[in-house]
Write a protein that holds these residues in place. Structure first.
Motif, short mmCIF file in Angstrom:
data_model
loop_
_atom_site.label_atom_id
_atom_site.label_comp_id
_atom_site.label_asym_id
_atom_site.label_seq_id
_atom_site.Cartn_x
_atom_site.Cartn_y
_atom_site.Cartn_z
N ILE A 52 0.87 -1.18 0.00
CA ILE A 52 0.00 0.00 0.00
C ILE A 52 0.90 1.22 0.00
CG2 ILE A 52 -0.25 -0.18 2.52
CD1 ILE A 52 -2.92 1.30 2.23
N CYS A 54 0.84 4.12 0.98
CA CYS A 54 0.19 5.09 1.85
C CYS A 54 0.88 4.97 3.19
CB CYS A 54 -1.29 4.71 1.97
SG CYS A 54 -2.22 5.86 2.93
N SER A 56 0.06 6.19 6.28
CA SER A 56 -0.63 6.06 7.56
C SER A 56 -2.09 5.75 7.28
CB SER A 56 -0.57 7.39 8.32
OG SER A 56 -1.53 8.28 7.74
N SER A 57 -2.78 5.28 8.33
CA SER A 57 -4.19 4.93 8.11
C SER A 57 -5.01 6.19 7.95
CB SER A 57 -4.72 4.15 9.31
OG SER A 57 -4.85 5.05 10.41
N ASP A 94 -5.01 5.07 -2.07
CA ASP A 94 -6.37 5.63 -1.99
C ASP A 94 -6.55 6.70 -3.05
OD1 ASP A 94 -5.66 4.86 1.08
OD2 ASP A 94 -7.78 4.56 0.59
N PHE A 138 -8.56 2.04 -3.45
CA PHE A 138 -9.54 1.66 -2.42
C PHE A 138 -10.78 2.55 -2.58
CE2 PHE A 138 -6.75 -1.29 -0.90
CZ PHE A 138 -5.54 -0.77 -0.46
N ARG A 152 -16.97 10.91 7.54
CA ARG A 152 -16.77 10.09 6.33
C ARG A 152 -18.01 10.06 5.44
NH1 ARG A 152 -12.49 5.32 7.03
NH2 ARG A 152 -12.10 6.14 4.93
N LYS A 191 -15.89 -0.46 -0.60
CA LYS A 191 -15.63 -0.38 0.85
C LYS A 191 -16.67 0.52 1.49
CE LYS A 191 -12.55 3.64 0.92
NZ LYS A 191 -11.16 4.12 1.03
N HIS A 192 -16.84 0.43 2.82
CA HIS A 192 -16.25 -0.53 3.76
C HIS A 192 -17.37 -1.51 4.07
CE1 HIS A 192 -14.32 3.42 4.15
NE2 HIS A 192 -13.22 2.77 4.44
N MET A 235 -13.36 -4.25 0.74
CA MET A 235 -12.64 -4.01 1.98
C MET A 235 -13.60 -4.15 3.16
SD MET A 235 -10.75 -0.54 3.34
CE MET A 235 -9.58 -0.46 2.00
N PHE A 238 -14.23 -1.25 9.70
CA PHE A 238 -13.74 -1.24 11.09
C PHE A 238 -14.86 -1.63 12.05
CE2 PHE A 238 -9.69 0.34 10.32
CZ PHE A 238 -9.66 1.58 9.69
N ASP A 270 -9.54 -3.53 6.44
CA ASP A 270 -9.14 -2.13 6.51
C ASP A 270 -7.84 -2.07 7.32
OD1 ASP A 270 -11.13 0.91 6.84
OD2 ASP A 270 -9.01 0.61 6.42
N TRP A 271 -7.26 -0.88 7.35
CA TRP A 271 -5.93 -0.68 7.97
C TRP A 271 -5.91 -1.18 9.41
CZ3 TRP A 271 -1.78 2.28 5.67
CH2 TRP A 271 -0.70 2.48 6.52
N MET A 303 -4.31 -6.01 5.86
CA MET A 303 -3.72 -4.70 5.56
C MET A 303 -2.86 -4.28 6.73
SD MET A 303 -5.43 -0.99 4.64
CE MET A 303 -6.16 -1.43 3.08
N TRP A 405 -9.02 13.00 1.51
CA TRP A 405 -8.51 11.90 0.68
C TRP A 405 -8.04 12.41 -0.67
CZ3 TRP A 405 -6.95 7.57 2.73
CH2 TRP A 405 -7.54 7.11 3.91
N GLU A 453 -11.88 10.71 7.48
CA GLU A 453 -11.68 9.75 8.55
C GLU A 453 -11.32 10.40 9.87
OE1 GLU A 453 -9.17 6.49 7.60
OE2 GLU A 453 -9.25 5.66 9.63
C1 GLC Z 1 -8.08 3.88 6.20
C2 GLC Z 1 -9.51 3.93 5.72
C3 GLC Z 1 -9.74 3.24 4.39
C4 GLC Z 1 -8.49 3.39 3.54
C5 GLC Z 1 -7.39 2.58 4.21
C6 GLC Z 1 -6.06 2.67 3.47
O1 GLC Z 1 -8.04 3.69 7.58
O2 GLC Z 1 -10.52 3.44 6.62
O3 GLC Z 1 -10.88 3.84 3.79
O4 GLC Z 1 -8.71 2.90 2.23
O5 GLC Z 1 -7.20 2.95 5.57
O6 GLC Z 1 -5.57 3.96 3.51
#
Ligand code: GLC
Length: 706
Positions: A52, A54, A56-57, A94, A138, A152, A191-192, A235, A238, A270-271, A303, A405, A453
């Motif tokens: 991924i 990315c 951080s979550s 994302d 995602f 969200r 998702k989600h 996905m 949570f 999810d993360w 993830m 995002w 988020e």
């Molecule tokens: C985040 C989000 C999810 C996102 C994922 C990866 O916590 O809940 O929507 O795609 O982590 O970044």
């Protein structure tokens, strides 16, 4: 490759894989863009199925390191030449509503009611993401929600299942294209899954209590549409549903997602969601327990929390999971990679795209997403030659309008509202009480950091300082035009009456300000319609258009409130503005609403449609866009049905004085509903059809289904 060949090839690959290879395929890791060799080392050690891109979550709320094709191809070369199974890595990020060119956030773009344009937009977004080597996104986020306090809500399609289905289709088709195996396709991710939008109190990550009936008829339809459109991945959310976290919930992830909805791709958590089963939810004792619960529930890929990587081998040894369960997950991942041509074309290509065209597309979508909700004395559109003043916390905002995002947007594209207005009218100045112009633009908005988020608000009312500013403008003798840049629904309070005109702009992306100016000066026609309810008071929450009737005639939403049994003693029942609402610079007359008074279930079951005819006339004094909407109500059913459900709409542009005859076809699926066990049923009896320009439409026909 056809599906048989894919399955055969996947089994061949599986037969040669060690346990370590298999565990790697069900593991997704992060990467460090600043140290590619470190990442290559992780690939050699973990042999991950996916990386991924990315950091951080909270990727949506934090600027992430950029990605580039060259770096990703170094990583990919390591995977396909230096790991035993040589299986290519899926690079994911994302890409929710734009990449280099930001498009409106999903809740804003659905206001366009133009899902062909949305599909073309996601086609453009796909080109940009692929140009950076991103193969898996995602998106779409399909969490229907009645909760404007939940940050969200802006990432999803709003409160209506039908809009959710349209959005799912446009996004999945835009990303995946027609030929999955082409190197021009991307993998989408619905998702989600499922019910995250029901987070109690609008508090992110919170408990959700959803009846099976509500789940089947409100939260699942958009996901079903994505699956019917072939979405590659899903996905898991949570949230827990009724006390069972989705990520450990076999009923949700296997019985419903696979057995009922027929999903054949793979599920990614999810993360860190697997680890949260023991870290937060109290659903498991420890990482090993969590890993076993998630795999058995139906989560195919972990993830970034490494619960699978660290524990699957011992779970197998202790016979807590079976090799068959692990193989099922691995096969779904490998089959998906084969389906999307990753083995034939593992490397990203440097590719170009037409950025100017994408910018124009983003501007058009932002324009079409703007909703004119008030226009006293037709003071809009503005006259370019008349001086105008401007004020408000968003008058000089540009970047904030790209929305949450947005990880990779081109900052140079953003203009402030003031700058964009200035391109139409150079005679624009700050509001103060000295100058004597007639109109003041009051540009208000919320920063993107309070959306998305972990960004919820307990109070969604327009703040007192903003109300005071509007009063000051009015006291100066000017007309106050509200230019509202809130991505989520808010409570306008006094502002509803104070403003002389209001345009609801959401967070419109890179071209948001230009779109605002274009609509304000009439270069483009306001054609957006609300895909959510604007509450009159926060105390009304939850308030949404497709609510069930209740036990007495007190449902204030439709203002048929019986005073004796009022919903509230201190507040009206109706919202400030209803679902589907929006004005035009002209006016329309919808008439000649005609349809049969009966419909035959058997004919509908054979695929025959039920036709509705009507005409629309532009009775105003300028060209305009009308969005006729058809709603249905099942008057008597074995489970009570909503007061209104949107089943059809269209957008039609009409010159002054022109009339257009229009036709809607509805089908069996529009008359029926799902039982709590997911069985689709249609029951005979009376239905009401409502035709108009929003959910309050009272142009009604009764149809007997026999
Ligand atoms: C985040 C989000 C999810 C996102 C994922 C990866 O916590 O809940 O929507 O795609 O982590 O970044």
């Amino acid at each position: 490759m056809n599906e048989c060949e894919i399955k055969k090839r996947a089994l061949e690959l599986l037969s040669k894989m060690s346990i370590e290879d298999k565990i790697g395929q069900v593991t997704q890791i992060t990467f460090n863009a600043d140290n590619i060799e470190e990442s290559c080392e992780k690939i050699r050690k973990i042999k991950p199925g996916s990386i991924i891109l990315c950091w951080s979550s909270l990727g949506g709320a934090e600027k992430q390191q950029s990605v580039c094709v060259e770096a990703l191809n170094i990583l990919q070369k390591t995977a396909v030449t230096e790991t035993p199974s040589k299986i290519p890595i899926l690079f994911a990020r994302d890409v929710i509503h734009g990449h280099h060119v930001a498009f409106p956030v999903p809740l804003t773009m659905t206001q366009s009611f133009d899902f062909d344009l949305i599909e073309r937009s996601y086609d453009a977004i796909r080109e940009e993401a692929l140009s950076d080597g991103i193969k898996w996104t995602f998106a779409p986020m399909l969490d229907m929600s009645h909760e404007p306090r939940w940050g969200r809500i802006v990432e999803g399609p709003g409160e209506d299942p039908y809009i959710g289905k349209m959005f799912a289709r446009s996004c999945v088709k835009g990303f995946q294209t027609k030929d999955y195996s082409s190197e021009n396709s991307m993998l989408a991710c619905a998702k989600h899954f499922v019910g995250y939008g029901a987070s109690e109190g609008g508090r992110d990550y919170n408990h959700t209590e959803i009846s099976d009936y509500n789940l089947q008829n409100n939260y699942l339809p958009a996901f079903k549409e994505a699956i019917d459109c072939g979405v590659a991945t899903v996905m898991s959310g949570f949230n827990d549903v009724n006390g069972i976290p989705v990520t450990g919930n076999r009923k949700i992830l296997t019985e419903i997602l696979r057995n009922q909805l027929g999903f054949t791709g793979f599920v990614v958590s999810d993360w860190n969601a697997i680890a949260q089963l023991h870290e937060f939810s109290g659903f498991s004792e420890n990482p090993k327990h969590s890993a076993g619960l998630a795999l058995k529930a139906g989560v195919d890929m972990d993830m970034v929390c490494n619960c699978y990587f660290d524990n699957i081998k011992s779970l197998l040894k202790e016979e807590k999971i079976t090799m068959r369960e692990l193989d099922s997950a691995v096969l779904r991942v490998i089959e998906t990679k084969l389906r999307f041509g990753l083995f034939e074309k593992p490397y990203a290509k440097n590719r170009t795209y037409n950025k100017e065209q994408h910018i124009l597309l983003s501007k058009k979508l932002a324009e079409e997403s703007i909703v004119l909700i008030k226009n006293n004395d037709n003071i809009l559109p503005l006259n370019k030659n008349k001086p105008v003043s401007i004020c408000g916390n968003f008058a000089d905002e540009g970047e904030e309008l790209v929305g949450t995002w947005s990880l990779d947007y081109d900052k140079s594209l953003n203009k402030t509202v003031r700058e964009a207005i200035g391109e139409f009218n150079q005679n624009i100045h700050n509001f103060d009480e000295s100058n004597r112009d007639e109109i003041c633009l009051v540009v208000l908005g919320e920063k993107r950091e309070v959306t998305g988020e972990a960004a919820c608000l307990a109070d969604i009312s327009l703040s007192n300082d903003k109300i005071s500013l509007i009063k000051k403008v009015k006291q100066s003798g000017r007309k106050a035009i509200g230019v509202l840049c809130f991505a989520r629904p808010i409570v306008l309070g006094e502002a509803k009456e104070l403003f002389d005109a209001i345009i609801w702009c959401g967070h419109g992306g890179s071209m948001a300000s230009k779109a605002i100016a274009s609509v304000l000066f009439g270069e483009s026609e306001p054609s957006g319609r609300l895909t959510f309810t604007l509450p009159f008071s926060i105390g009304q929450l939850p308030i949404y258009y497709n609510s069930l009737p209740g036990s007495r005639k007190i449902n204030g939403y439709y203002s048929d409130i019986n005073p004796r049994h009022g919903n509230y003693k201190d507040c009206q029942g109706e919202p400030a503005y209803p679902f589907g609402y929006g004005l035009s610079y002209t006016t329309f007359k919808i008439s000649d609403f005609a349809c049969d008074s009966t419909a035959l279930i058997n004919e509908l079951k054979n695929g025959k449609s039920f036709g509705v005819d009507f005409s629309v006339k532009n009775i105003g004094n300028c060209v305009g866009v009308c969005v006729p909407q058809l709603y249905i109500r099942d008057l008597v059913a074995t489970t009570v049905r909503p007061l209104r459900s949107l089943v059809r709409f269209c957008k039609v542009t009409l010159p002054v004085g022109e009339t257009k005859s229009l036709h809607f076809d509805i089908y069996l699926s529009d008359f029926g509903f799902y039982t709590e066990t997911g069985e689709f049923i249609v029951e005979g009896g009376k239905f009401e059809l409502y035709l108009g320009e929003n959910c309050l439409a009272d142009n009604k026909k009764t149809v007997e289904l026999i």
